[in-house]
Write a protein that holds these residues in place. Structure first.
Motif, PDB file in Angstrom:
ATOM      1  N   GLY A 266       0.801  -1.224   0.000  1.00  0.00           N
ATOM      2  CA  GLY A 266       0.000   0.000   0.000  1.00  0.00           C
ATOM      3  C   GLY A 266       0.829   1.268   0.000  1.00  0.00           C
ATOM      4  O   GLY A 266       0.302   2.349  -0.251  1.00  0.00           O
ATOM      5  N   ASN A 275      -4.392   4.751   0.415  1.00  0.00           N
ATOM      6  CA  ASN A 275      -5.764   4.391   0.766  1.00  0.00           C
ATOM      7  C   ASN A 275      -6.329   3.273  -0.110  1.00  0.00           C
ATOM      8  O   ASN A 275      -5.889   3.054  -1.240  1.00  0.00           O
ATOM      9  CB  ASN A 275      -6.665   5.613   0.657  1.00  0.00           C
ATOM     10  CG  ASN A 275      -6.249   6.725   1.596  1.00  0.00           C
ATOM     11  OD1 ASN A 275      -5.738   6.474   2.683  1.00  0.00           O
ATOM     12  ND2 ASN A 275      -6.449   7.968   1.176  1.00  0.00           N
ATOM     13  N   MET A 276      -7.380   2.619   0.423  1.00  0.00           N
ATOM     14  CA  MET A 276      -8.048   1.565  -0.340  1.00  0.00           C
ATOM     15  C   MET A 276      -9.502   1.442   0.101  1.00  0.00           C
ATOM     16  O   MET A 276      -9.895   1.951   1.159  1.00  0.00           O
ATOM     17  CB  MET A 276      -7.325   0.224  -0.162  1.00  0.00           C
ATOM     18  CG  MET A 276      -7.403  -0.359   1.241  1.00  0.00           C
ATOM     19  SD  MET A 276      -6.407  -1.867   1.475  1.00  0.00           S
ATOM     20  CE  MET A 276      -7.089  -2.945   0.217  1.00  0.00           C
ATOM     21  N   ALA A 290      -9.694  -8.423   5.002  1.00  0.00           N
ATOM     22  CA  ALA A 290      -9.139  -7.402   5.894  1.00  0.00           C
ATOM     23  C   ALA A 290      -8.259  -8.031   6.965  1.00  0.00           C
ATOM     24  O   ALA A 290      -7.226  -7.467   7.352  1.00  0.00           O
ATOM     25  CB  ALA A 290     -10.268  -6.604   6.536  1.00  0.00           C
ATOM     26  N   THR A 304      -2.135  -1.479  12.768  1.00  0.00           N
ATOM     27  CA  THR A 304      -3.507  -1.357  12.274  1.00  0.00           C
ATOM     28  C   THR A 304      -4.488  -1.071  13.399  1.00  0.00           C
ATOM     29  O   THR A 304      -4.437  -1.705  14.455  1.00  0.00           O
ATOM     30  CB  THR A 304      -3.940  -2.654  11.548  1.00  0.00           C
ATOM     31  OG1 THR A 304      -3.022  -2.933  10.488  1.00  0.00           O
ATOM     32  CG2 THR A 304      -5.341  -2.505  10.973  1.00  0.00           C
ATOM     33  N   ARG A 520      -2.348   1.690   9.350  1.00  0.00           N
ATOM     34  CA  ARG A 520      -3.576   1.519   8.561  1.00  0.00           C
ATOM     35  C   ARG A 520      -4.780   1.591   9.498  1.00  0.00           C
ATOM     36  O   ARG A 520      -4.739   1.074  10.616  1.00  0.00           O
ATOM     37  CB  ARG A 520      -3.552   0.172   7.820  1.00  0.00           C
ATOM     38  CG  ARG A 520      -4.816  -0.087   6.997  1.00  0.00           C
ATOM     39  CD  ARG A 520      -4.731  -1.397   6.227  1.00  0.00           C
ATOM     40  NE  ARG A 520      -3.815  -1.312   5.096  1.00  0.00           N
ATOM     41  CZ  ARG A 520      -2.699  -2.003   4.977  1.00  0.00           C
ATOM     42  NH1 ARG A 520      -2.338  -2.850   5.935  1.00  0.00           N
ATOM     43  NH2 ARG A 520      -1.916  -1.866   3.917  1.00  0.00           N
ATOM     44  N   ILE A 522      -8.753   0.531   9.471  1.00  0.00           N
ATOM     45  CA  ILE A 522      -9.797  -0.225   8.774  1.00  0.00           C
ATOM     46  C   ILE A 522     -11.154   0.157   9.366  1.00  0.00           C
ATOM     47  O   ILE A 522     -11.374   0.042  10.572  1.00  0.00           O
ATOM     48  CB  ILE A 522      -9.562  -1.737   8.902  1.00  0.00           C
ATOM     49  CG1 ILE A 522      -8.299  -2.134   8.126  1.00  0.00           C
ATOM     50  CG2 ILE A 522     -10.774  -2.526   8.401  1.00  0.00           C
ATOM     51  CD1 ILE A 522      -7.937  -3.595   8.252  1.00  0.00           C
ATOM     52  N   TYR A 543      -9.365  10.668   4.685  1.00  0.00           N
ATOM     53  CA  TYR A 543      -8.818  10.083   3.456  1.00  0.00           C
ATOM     54  C   TYR A 543      -7.877  11.057   2.753  1.00  0.00           C
ATOM     55  O   TYR A 543      -6.952  10.643   2.063  1.00  0.00           O
ATOM     56  CB  TYR A 543      -9.956   9.674   2.517  1.00  0.00           C
ATOM     57  CG  TYR A 543     -10.287   8.207   2.583  1.00  0.00           C
ATOM     58  CD1 TYR A 543      -9.838   7.337   1.607  1.00  0.00           C
ATOM     59  CD2 TYR A 543     -11.044   7.690   3.634  1.00  0.00           C
ATOM     60  CE1 TYR A 543     -10.135   5.983   1.672  1.00  0.00           C
ATOM     61  CE2 TYR A 543     -11.342   6.345   3.710  1.00  0.00           C
ATOM     62  CZ  TYR A 543     -10.884   5.492   2.724  1.00  0.00           C
ATOM     63  OH  TYR A 543     -11.161   4.155   2.799  1.00  0.00           O
ATOM     64  N   SER A 552      -2.739   4.749   6.120  1.00  0.00           N
ATOM     65  CA  SER A 552      -3.654   4.307   5.065  1.00  0.00           C
ATOM     66  C   SER A 552      -5.053   4.140   5.634  1.00  0.00           C
ATOM     67  O   SER A 552      -5.235   3.541   6.696  1.00  0.00           O
ATOM     68  CB  SER A 552      -3.176   2.971   4.481  1.00  0.00           C
ATOM     69  OG  SER A 552      -4.210   2.318   3.769  1.00  0.00           O
ATOM     70  N   CYS A 554      -8.737   2.405   5.056  1.00  0.00           N
ATOM     71  CA  CYS A 554      -9.349   1.284   4.323  1.00  0.00           C
ATOM     72  C   CYS A 554     -10.822   1.197   4.706  1.00  0.00           C
ATOM     73  O   CYS A 554     -11.165   0.776   5.819  1.00  0.00           O
ATOM     74  CB  CYS A 554      -8.630  -0.026   4.645  1.00  0.00           C
ATOM     75  SG  CYS A 554      -9.421  -1.493   3.945  1.00  0.00           S
ATOM     76  N   SER A 576      -8.811   6.664  -3.357  1.00  0.00           N
ATOM     77  CA  SER A 576      -8.414   5.289  -3.056  1.00  0.00           C
ATOM     78  C   SER A 576      -7.870   4.625  -4.315  1.00  0.00           C
ATOM     79  O   SER A 576      -8.640   4.100  -5.126  1.00  0.00           O
ATOM     80  CB  SER A 576      -9.610   4.493  -2.518  1.00  0.00           C
ATOM     81  OG  SER A 576     -10.120   5.080  -1.351  1.00  0.00           O
ATOM     82  N   LYS A 579      -8.488  -0.793  -4.982  1.00  0.00           N
ATOM     83  CA  LYS A 579      -9.883  -1.206  -4.804  1.00  0.00           C
ATOM     84  C   LYS A 579      -9.955  -2.724  -4.948  1.00  0.00           C
ATOM     85  O   LYS A 579      -9.454  -3.289  -5.910  1.00  0.00           O
ATOM     86  CB  LYS A 579     -10.783  -0.514  -5.831  1.00  0.00           C
ATOM     87  CG  LYS A 579     -10.726   1.013  -5.729  1.00  0.00           C
ATOM     88  CD  LYS A 579     -11.448   1.686  -6.870  1.00  0.00           C
ATOM     89  CE  LYS A 579     -11.337   3.208  -6.758  1.00  0.00           C
ATOM     90  NZ  LYS A 579      -9.964   3.700  -7.041  1.00  0.00           N
TER      91      LYS A 579
END
Length: 654
Positions: A266, A275-276, A290, A304, A520, A522, A543, A552, A554, A576, A579
């Motif tokens: 990432g 980002n995603m 995830a 995370t 990250r 999530i 974001y 990041s 997500c 993002s 994807k």
């Protein structure tokens, strides 16, 4: 054919001459008469005089009626190590090396699989013999690695997963000036070297090499520069091939349709940010993916934070030995959304962002008021509340100065940028909702609306609503993973508030700290945030800004169409580059196909063919089918479906 025959005869006549200057005639029909345009092809050696009147190098000089002359030089590219990745020759095809042109010829000859297997078997036997005789442990380890690679290749060929080929890559550079050609070719060779591609120049045979990419060559010299590849490797060489996505760094997130591992990073230099989004219907494998991403990222130092609305991550996080912060009346965990902390920018300057904290805290208070009575939230009320919150920090002498959030004497140190800051102090007690309530209830303008936030205070008589009134008991420090569990909060009233608070709190205490560490966040079930104006605006802002803090975002959603209804959702999708699409409902696929320019075939795959864990990974303009798989041990840790066993999972893998 007649033209080729004439060309061949003239070349044969010229080959009999000792001179390296070749003159060809080109005939065309014009106005009923033959028109002869003189043209020349000359292969030069270092020191030869050229059309420019300068001393040459190993190249071919061709005269033309369009331009006075063009110079050509050929190199053969050899890929060291046998590793390929999708689009590895794209730069060569685009020719982005200066003022010149590039032509590329990829010669692919199929090899008999039986012959290749026999050759591999001989090499395996030789290596096994060398291992027995070798005394050096380091050499033995290298031999065992090579043996494992050969056995893997042997298995792929035996099962017809791959087919063997001999491949040669020939690159021809050209320009109208020798100086330009040299600069262009040198840039090309340096770029190739940076990708572990060695350049071999057929010096003294440049004309033969140039003719080698035309039908005129009777003795193909590319066969002198071949190496063995498999089908997947060959596909990687073409811009339209289905080569696997591979960043050559990061983690293995799954396998493609040819069972090749897909490496995902990432933080790869080619991505515009970290980002995603993960999109798919319920049961498609989003949460599982995830967890794979989180677990494997932890092993390479990526930390995370997880916003978990349904409790799906609790078993995974706890079995990893990491904190799972259950936000409920019965839990010991408490977080205070008035908390502030220190941010550090890219120049090493540290500060406390009081203004942003005031805005975020005010937004949470506004949400609480709207939950009770939306009509009470007038403009003058908003202004008063923001002023009261700002006063709470002033009363505690909390400013943008990092030292202002500590109570006691500090030890001063310098960071990598030479900026001095303090450590060793204890945090001051932060404002809480009760403090704000006291200010509001004592002011005639806000006294009435103060009663609407009273239930969220310790004196309001509602323990389930008052869980955010008090000092934080949670400390996140040097843990690879942590999660906020929101499943015990009331879904209609407290869960949206709790989600906003948890997201804001982790941003100040985790995402915007330790810029040198990759992080990250999530956010599962993120479609619920799009119906909440404050939370949607907050997420979109995260974001945009968190990439500056090496973090990041997500977002995981089963309600893609909700994102497309609001500008904040579209902003998240736009920011993002990564994807991950899993199985889609037919009602959503048209919207997804249009927004992300998926082909009809990809759309059909996501609706009709994608099984659990099987989807499409899109990174900028690259796309690949992906099967997010795991080891049996990982599966036991990640699986949230009680009806699927490890054995069943392994059987359904692509």
């Amino acid at each position: 054919m007649a033209m080729l025959n004439r060309f061949k005869k003239k070349r044969e006549a010229m080959d009999q001459s000792s001179s390296r200057r070749y003159v060809y005639s080109r005939e065309t029909k014009a106005t009923g008469k033959d028109f002869i345009a003189p043209s020349s092809i000359k292969e030069t050696l270092p020191g030869d005089e050229t059309y420019e009147g300068t001393h040459s190098d190993y190249l071919v000089e061709i005269g033309s009626t369009i331009e006075p002359v063009r110079y050509f030089r050929t190199i053969f590219a050899e890929i060291t190590g046998g590793n390929t990745w999708a689009g590895m020759l794209d730069q060569v095809i685009l020719g982005e090396f200066g003022k010149g042109d590039t032509d590329i010829a990829i010669h692919v000859d199929p090899v008999d699989t039986a012959d290749e297997l026999e050759d591999i078997n001989r090499r395996i036997q030789g290596i096994e013999s060398d291992i027995i005789m070798e005394k050096n442990s380091s050499t033995i380890n290298n031999l065992r690695d090579e043996l494992a690679d050969l056995k893997d290749r042997q298995k792929r060929l035996r099962r017809n997963i791959e087919s063997p080929f001999n491949v040669s890559i020939q690159i021809v550079s050209s320009a109208t000036e020798i100086k330009t050609l040299k600069k262009y070719t040198n840039n090309l060779i340096r770029k190739l070297a940076g990708r572990s591609i060695v350049s071999r120049s057929p010096d003294g045979k440049q004309l033969d090499a140039l003719l080698n990419i035309t039908p005129l060559s009777e003795n193909p010299m590319y066969k002198e520069h071949t190496f063995g590849f498999e089908t997947a490797n060959v596909a990687d060489l073409f811009p339209f091939g289905h080569g696997g996505i591979s960043h050559k760094s990061g983690i293995i997130i799954g396998k493609d349709h040819l069972q090749r591992p897909i490496h995902y990073d990432g933080w790869h230099k080619d991505l515009m940010n970290h980002n995603m989004v993960i999109v798919g219907r319920s049961g498609g494998g989003k949460t599982f993916a995830a967890m794979v991403l989180t677990h494997r990222s932890a092993h390479i130092g990526i930390r995370t934070a997880i916003i978990d609305p349904k409790g799906d991550y609790k078993k995974f996080v706890l079995e990893m030995g990491c904190p799972y912060i259950d936000l409920s009346p019965d839990s010991e965990h408490r977080i205070n959304f008035f908390d502030v902390d220190i941010e550090e920018d890219e120049n090493g300057v540290r500060r406390v962002n009081v203004d942003e904290t005031v805005a975020a805290a005010a937004a949470i208070i506004f949400k609480m008021i709207r939950t009770m009575d939306d009509a009470m939230l007038k403009g003058n009320i908003k202004a008063k509340i923001k002023g009261f919150i700002r006063d709470l920090y002033k009363e505690r002498e909390i400013t943008s100065d990092p030292d202002s959030i500590f109570d006691h004497d500090h030890t001063y140190v310098k960071n990598d940028h030479g900026h001095e800051f303090s450590i060793g102090g204890t945090y001051k007690k932060m404002p809480v909702i009760s403090d704000l309530y006291k200010k509001m209830v004592s002011d005639p303008v806000t006294a009435e609306v103060a009663e609407l936030i009273k239930p969220f205070t310790q004196g309001g008589g509602s323990p389930s609503q008052a869980i955010f009134d008090g000092q934080s008991t949670v400390k996140i420090q040097n843990v690879p993973i942590f999660a906020f569990g929101l499943q015990h909060l009331d879904e209609e009233e407290m869960r949206p508030i709790g989600t906003f608070i948890a997201t804001k709190w982790q941003s100040a205490k985790f995402a915007k700290k330790n810029r040198h560490i990759q992080k990250r966040v999530i956010y599962d079930e993120s479609q619920t945030a799009m119906s909440d104006p404050e939370l949607a605006a907050w997420l979109e802002n995260e974001y945009r800004v968190l990439r500056f803090f090496n973090t990041s975002m997500c977002a995981i959603t089963q309600g893609f169409e909700v994102f497309t209804r609001v500008p904040q959702g579209l902003g998240i999708l736009k920011n993002s580059p990564t994807k991950l699409f899993f199985k889609q409902d037919p009602i959503d696929i048209e919207e997804i196909t249009n927004k992300f320019d998926l082909t009809d075939g990809e759309g059909d795959f996501l609706v009709r063919q994608a099984k659990e864990g099987l989807g499409i990974l899109r990174i900028d303009e690259q796309a690949s089918i992906i099967n997010v798989d795991s080891t049996p041990e990982e599966f036991a840790l990640f699986n949230t479906n009680p009806n699927v066993t490890t054995n069943q999972f392994q059987e359904t893998a692509v």
